[in-house]
Design a protein around this motif. Structure first.
Motif, PDB file in Angstrom:
ATOM      1  N   GLN A 173       2.714   1.547   3.569  1.00  0.00           N
ATOM      2  CA  GLN A 173       3.655   0.636   3.353  1.00  0.00           C
ATOM      3  C   GLN A 173       4.923   0.816   2.865  1.00  0.00           C
ATOM      4  OE1 GLN A 173       1.328  -2.950   2.394  1.00  0.00           O
ATOM      5  NE2 GLN A 173       0.874  -3.541   4.586  1.00  0.00           N
ATOM      6  N   THR A 202       0.798  -1.185  -0.149  1.00  0.00           N
ATOM      7  CA  THR A 202      -0.003  -0.020   0.032  1.00  0.00           C
ATOM      8  C   THR A 202       0.883   1.247   0.097  1.00  0.00           C
ATOM      9  OG1 THR A 202       0.097   0.259   2.297  1.00  0.00           O
ATOM     10  CG2 THR A 202      -1.663  -1.249   1.285  1.00  0.00           C
ATOM     11  N   THR A 205       6.081  -6.155   6.054  1.00  0.00           N
ATOM     12  CA  THR A 205       4.887  -5.900   6.188  1.00  0.00           C
ATOM     13  C   THR A 205       4.334  -6.525   7.579  1.00  0.00           C
ATOM     14  OG1 THR A 205       4.464  -7.680   4.549  1.00  0.00           O
ATOM     15  CG2 THR A 205       4.576  -5.594   3.658  1.00  0.00           C
TER      16      THR A 205
END
Length: 444
Positions: free
Chosen positions: A311, A308, A352
């Motif tokens: 991120q 994203t 992540t």
């Protein structure tokens, strides 16, 4: 049939056609019995079936201590001798219903139609879509509640510690080789592969043979030449064609991006400094991807998940030493500078997954939470267990210390330390809570 197998634990075992025997595995202290999703599904069937959780706990402890001897696997049954702490031995069996001949036909036909399933099994993998496609064909590969039927020389009427220990040990074997499950369901690896080869050849002939219609015409015949070069022709020309040149060497460092520091002003809305930074980052990532693509076993690695914007901003901040870049990324993502620093610290510990543990308020399902609590109960067996206070979102704080354990969606444990008013990542993850907490170094 075979006798007791030889060789290291977790190997493929000796193969006697309809029976495989695996040597006794070493103790499993400090690690999970199953790491693959199908291994965990096997344990879930065991734990959902058991009426007495204490029997499960005793069996789990015996399996961890290496009390399970060589394991024999054959259609419909697994067998091992399990020793109690006083030295007495009990022969233990667990039964699993075999697939019928009709069910095997449906499974094999499904596998032939999807070559990726065969390739996955040969790589000792059992992807979820293989099990889903089998279920779609009316074939249940993995056991469910009540499918594991225990039999033990200790005369227990239900699951006992000996049969539970056997099941926990078999989960480790399943992790290494899903063909163990297929053998329990009634087909050994060699037999399965032979049948798949025969069916694949038959399907190929069916596709190539033209059918005669009512008018006498042949339908399905192919007149076009197949693409490519015939194998015999390519082999015959092997000494004539020049060899391919070797691939160029992988560069030691990423290339330099073009400089945008020119006399001409950039067009409105174009940030030259930001473009230079992103170009340098792209070159660095391209080199990393190239090295990974050329590494051994890369084709079996999962694809990277698309990040994203939030991120990716943390990833960029983690790769840069420029404080001005960090300030701009913090502002662009709506984070305070201190929040971004915590996110960068988490990212460097685990990407992540680590970032999700830091920022997400995850409330696991009851069965996942129960598994985490079981890990906490077992991790300090034989040692001094710290006093833990449960909090929200799968987090446990050590009483009297500024340390905390967090359970991630990936099933790993992440250590944290309180710094001021915030909890900060304190180290890499571990498969069990005791190891994660032991990795927390002294305060800086």
């Amino acid at each position: 049939m075979t006798g007791a197998g030889s060789g290291g634990g977790g190997g493929r075992g000796t193969d006697g056609g309809d029976e495989r025997t695996f040597a006794a595995l070493p103790p499993a202290a400090g690690r999970a019995f199953a790491e693959t999703w199908w291994g965990r599904a096997w344990l879930k069937a065991l734990e959902d079936t058991a009426l007495d959780s204490q029997q499960l706990k005793k069996g789990r402890r015996q399996a961890r201590e290496g009390a399970v001897g060589a394991v024999s696997v054959r259609p419909g049954r697994i067998t091992a001798v399990v020793r109690d702490r006083d030295g007495t031995a009990q022969r233990s069996d667990v039964l699993l219903q075999q697939l019928s001949a009709e069910e095997w036909d449906r499974f094999l036909d499904m596998a032939v139609e999807r070559a990726g399933h065969i390739a996955a099994l040969l790589d000792r993998d059992m992807p979820p879509h293989l099990v889903e496609d089998a279920a779609g064909a009316g074939v249940e590969l993995l056991p469910g509640i009540g499918d594991l039927e225990p039999e033990c020389a200790c005369d227990a009427w239900d699951l006992c510690p000996h049969t539970a220990a056997l099941c926990y040990q078999v989960a480790r074997l399943l992790d290494k080789d899903p063909f163990v499950l297929l053998l329990m369901r009634g087909r050994g690896e060699r037999q399965l592969l032979d049948e798949l080869q025969v069916r694949s050849a038959r399907a190929a002939r069916t596709r190539q043979t033209p059918a005669e219609g009512a008018d006498g015409e042949l339908y399905g015949a192919t007149t076009e030449e197949p693409e490519g070069v015939r194998a015999d022709e390519a082999f015959g020309a092997r000494n004539i064609l020049p060899p391919l040149p070797p691939p160029p060497p992988v560069p030691e460092e990423p290339g330099l991006p073009p400089s945008l520091d020119t006399e001409a002003e950039p067009p409105p809305g174009i940030d030259a400094d930001a473009l230079e930074f992103l170009a340098a980052d792209a070159a660095s990532r391209a080199l990393r991807l190239l090295r990974e693509a050329l590494s051994s076993g890369h084709e079996r690695q999962p694809l990277d998940v698309e990040l994203t914007p939030g991120q990716d901003a943390v990833r960029l901040a983690a790769s840069s030493c420029d404080p001005l870049i960090a300030v701009r990324l913090a502002g662009g993502t709506g984070r305070q500078r201190a929040e971004l620093e915590l996110a960068v610290d988490a990212w460097r510990h685990g990407g992540t997954a680590a970032l999700a543990v830091l920022e997400d308020e995850w409330h696991p399902e009851p069965e996942v939470l129960a598994r985490a609590k079981a890990d906490l109960a077992e991790a300090w067996e034989g040692g001094e267990r710290p006093q833990l206070r449960a909090g929200a979102a799968a987090r446990w704080t050590v009483v009297g210390a500024d340390t905390q354990l967090r359970y991630g969606r990936d099933g790993r444990w992440w250590p944290y330390r309180r710094i001021g008013s915030r909890w900060a990542p304190a180290g890499p993850p571990a498969p069990d809570p005791a190891s994660a907490l032991a990795g927390v170094g002294p305060e800086a």
